[in-house]
Scaffold this active site. Structure first.
Site, short mmCIF file in Angstrom:
data_model
loop_
_atom_site.label_atom_id
_atom_site.label_comp_id
_atom_site.label_asym_id
_atom_site.label_seq_id
_atom_site.Cartn_x
_atom_site.Cartn_y
_atom_site.Cartn_z
N GLU A 42 -8.03 55.84 106.48
CA GLU A 42 -9.45 55.53 106.64
C GLU A 42 -10.24 56.53 105.81
OE1 GLU A 42 -10.68 55.25 110.74
OE2 GLU A 42 -9.10 53.79 111.13
N TYR A 51 -3.99 72.13 106.96
CA TYR A 51 -5.27 72.71 107.37
C TYR A 51 -5.34 72.83 108.88
CZ TYR A 51 -6.74 71.95 102.60
OH TYR A 51 -6.82 71.99 101.24
N CYS A 106 -4.66 56.47 114.83
CA CYS A 106 -3.23 56.36 114.48
C CYS A 106 -2.35 57.49 115.01
CB CYS A 106 -3.08 56.25 112.97
SG CYS A 106 -3.76 54.70 112.34
N1 LIG Z 1 -6.87 52.22 111.03
C1 LIG Z 1 -5.98 52.78 110.24
O1 LIG Z 1 -6.26 53.72 109.52
C2 LIG Z 1 -4.57 52.24 110.20
C3 LIG Z 1 -3.73 52.64 109.14
C4 LIG Z 1 -2.44 52.13 109.10
C5 LIG Z 1 -1.99 51.27 110.09
N2 LIG Z 1 -2.83 50.92 111.11
C6 LIG Z 1 -2.33 49.99 112.12
O2 LIG Z 1 -2.84 48.69 111.82
C7 LIG Z 1 -3.11 47.98 113.02
C8 LIG Z 1 -4.58 47.57 113.06
O3 LIG Z 1 -5.37 48.72 113.10
P1 LIG Z 1 -6.96 48.69 112.88
O4 LIG Z 1 -7.41 50.10 112.87
O5 LIG Z 1 -7.25 47.80 111.73
O6 LIG Z 1 -7.40 47.97 114.24
P2 LIG Z 1 -8.84 47.39 114.62
O7 LIG Z 1 -8.95 47.53 116.08
O8 LIG Z 1 -9.88 47.94 113.72
O9 LIG Z 1 -8.71 45.82 114.26
C9 LIG Z 1 -7.88 44.92 114.93
C10 LIG Z 1 -8.58 43.57 114.95
O10 LIG Z 1 -7.70 42.57 115.43
C11 LIG Z 1 -8.45 41.60 116.13
N3 LIG Z 1 -7.53 40.79 116.94
C12 LIG Z 1 -6.85 41.13 118.06
N4 LIG Z 1 -6.07 40.11 118.46
C13 LIG Z 1 -6.24 39.12 117.56
C14 LIG Z 1 -5.68 37.81 117.42
N5 LIG Z 1 -4.74 37.35 118.25
N6 LIG Z 1 -6.09 37.04 116.38
C15 LIG Z 1 -7.01 37.51 115.51
N7 LIG Z 1 -7.56 38.73 115.58
C16 LIG Z 1 -7.18 39.53 116.60
C17 LIG Z 1 -9.44 42.45 116.91
O11 LIG Z 1 -10.54 41.69 117.34
C18 LIG Z 1 -9.80 43.52 115.87
O12 LIG Z 1 -10.94 43.15 115.12
C19 LIG Z 1 -2.70 48.92 114.16
O13 LIG Z 1 -1.38 48.63 114.53
C20 LIG Z 1 -2.79 50.27 113.53
O14 LIG Z 1 -1.93 51.21 114.15
C21 LIG Z 1 -4.11 51.38 111.17
#
Ligand SMILES: NC(=O)c1ccc[n+]([C@@H]2O[C@H](COP(=O)([O-])OP(=O)(O)OC[C@H]3O[C@@H](n4cnc5c(N)ncnc54)[C@H](O)[C@@H]3O)[C@@H](O)[C@H]2O)c1
Length: 440
Positions: free
Chosen positions: A158, A257, A266
């Site tokens: 992010e 850091y 995460c």
């Molecule tokens: N945020 C990060 O920096 C990051 C980096 C790498 C991996 N990840 C992984 O990626 C995944 C998503 O993370 P995020 O931060 O994007 O989550 P987030 O909460 O920002 O987004 C998830 C979205 O999925 C939607 N959702 C849930 N169930 C659904 C369904 N059945 N159909 C359609 N939409 C649905 C939710 O409404 C939400 O908008 C997680 O497993 C996280 O660990 C996140």
């Protein structure tokens, strides 16, 4: 290629937009109508540098669309990315209900061959669960349709997510299916033009790779935090130590850091989920258990320093807080150390005036209009009449402040710096007391 992205959060929106940017026809699905409405009206529900322009450009070109219609989304993409959330369950394991629900929706509606790509961070064995859920739905409607399973964990950060996706260090593909491998290779070809970045492996190894990466990074942070705390007791300076070890190429400078703890969506949950996976297999991840314990404690380090300086009763005191987001360049407040600091100050009777370049809106959403927390229009405005300044997020805008101005705005000239932004002698020369992490 026709791509559907299920879940339009940080990962789904960035992935979908970047895939559209290189020419794919992308449809992003989310069940959150508000989110999809914002996107359809040309807005963007998260803060991520460079994303808004890219979304606009691809929407205008007709390559990127948003929907809440599951059937439409299943029909659209040959490649179906699952990018829904995997929050921690009560026992720390990853809650897979959204991943399984997404898989079931595909199984209910698919009419032709699909590649199901799991991009969410999921425990080892989840691909098998997704496959089973999908087969159950297909069997339920008497359909025999071929599909392939792929694990494609996401490593974007992010705050630099667009850059990370467009220029990845590596692209991990877990599959045992040659047809799916070829499709993924073509899909990712535009992102690795100068050299091959695809690392193909079996599904379980791919699933574990994502947890291993985050667990390693969290370990480095907790290790440095513990050494910083020790350095304070010994009268050493952790900044010198950091330089001293970072120059060793086997160690490197990244993620060394010390600070007031890691947060975000995460590291905390992935560390816990990996511990939980190990426990389920009768294995004790000793190092990782310590990483989590150390981090939980580190989030209280600033409060301990404040207690030591002001005493435990802070009634009537007001603190200026610089930085709310769990790290710079994001508005993400999930597990942010600032929340521990704010709530700890409230418990001690104090109030807070905070400034953050982008996360104030998200913070207000979390805390409502609690009168003990006010938002300021600028870093200096937050200081006006405050008893001390506390720095929790290392935004660039905080890096080179006018210390004389800080001193004149504060009621008491004290800085508690949870990110070691300044040289102690410079701050002290300006007549301010300075408490950082592991510094002399
Ligand atoms: N945020 C990060 O920096 C990051 C980096 C790498 C991996 N990840 C992984 O990626 C995944 C998503 O993370 P995020 O931060 O994007 O989550 P987030 O909460 O920002 O987004 C998830 C979205 O999925 C939607 N959702 C849930 N169930 C659904 C369904 N059945 N159909 C359609 N939409 C649905 C939710 O409404 C939400 O908008 C997680 O497993 C996280 O660990 C996140």
């Amino acid at each position: 290629m026709k791509v559907s992205v299920i879940g339009t959060g940080y990962v789904g929106l960035v992935s979908g937009t970047c895939l559209a940017e290189v020419g794919n026809d992308v449809l992003c699905l989310d069940l959150d109508h508000k989110k999809i409405d914002i996107l359809r009206q040309g807005g963007i529900p998260i803060y991520e540098p460079g994303l808004e322009d890219m979304v606009k450009r691809n929407v205008a070109a007709g390559r990127l669309r948003f929907t809440t219609d599951i059937e439409e989304s299943v029909a659209h993409g040959t490649i179906q990315f699952i990018a829904v959330g995997t929050p921690p369950d009560e026992d720390g394991s990853a809650d897979l209900q959204y991943v399984v629900a997404a898989a079931r929706n595909i199984g209910k509606h698919m009419q032709d061959y699909k590649v199901i790509v799991d991009k969410s961070t999921v425990p080892v064995g989840t691909a098998d669960r997704v496959r089973a859920a999908l087969l159950e739905e297909l069997a339920g409607r008497g359909a025999k349709i071929d599909f392939s399973m792929v694990s494609n964990p996401e490593f974007l950060k992010e705050g630099a997510a667009v850059e990370d996706f467009m220029r990845p260090d590596r692209i991990v593909i877990g599959t045992d299916d040659e047809r799916a491998t070829q499709l993924m290779r073509s899909l990712y070809a535009p992102f690795q033009r100068n050299h091959e970045r695809l690392i193909v492996m079996d599904i379980k190894s791919a699933e574990l790779t994502k947890y291993a990466a985050n667990a390693m990074l969290a370990t480095r942070i907790s290790f440095m935090n513990e050494l910083a705390n020790l350095a304070e007791l010994l009268g050493a300076d952790i900044e010198h130590v950091r330089h001293g070890i970072g120059s060793d190429p086997r160690i490197g400078y990244q993620f060394l850091y010390p600070g007031c703890g890691y947060g975000g969506s995460c590291f905390p949950k992935d560390v816990q989920a990996l511990q939980r996976t190990a426990t389920e297999h009768g294995f004790d991840l000793k190092v990782l258990n310590a990483v989590e314990t150390a981090n939980d404690a580190q989030k209280f380090v600033l409060l301990q320093k404040i207690d030591k300086h002001f005493g435990p009763d802070l009634s009537g005191k007001r603190f200026a807080l610089w930085g709310l987001a769990f790290k710079p360049n994001t508005d993400d407040m999930r597990e942010a150390p600032s929340r521990v600091v704010i709530e700890g100050l409230w418990q001690r009777g104090a109030t807070v005036t905070a400034y953050d370049p982008v996360a104030m809106h998200e913070t207000s959403r979390i805390y409502g209009d609690d009168p003990r927390l006010k938002m300021a229009d600028s870093p200096m405005a937050a200081l006006e009449g405050a008893d001390a300044l506390i720095i929790v997020t290392e935004w660039k805008v905080f890096r080179s402040p006018d210390f004389a101005a800080i001193k004149s705005h504060l009621k008491q000239p004290v800085i508690f710096d949870g990110r070691n932004l300044y040289e102690p002698e410079v701050v002290r020369a300006a007549g301010l007391e300075y408490f950082a992490i592991g510094r002399k």
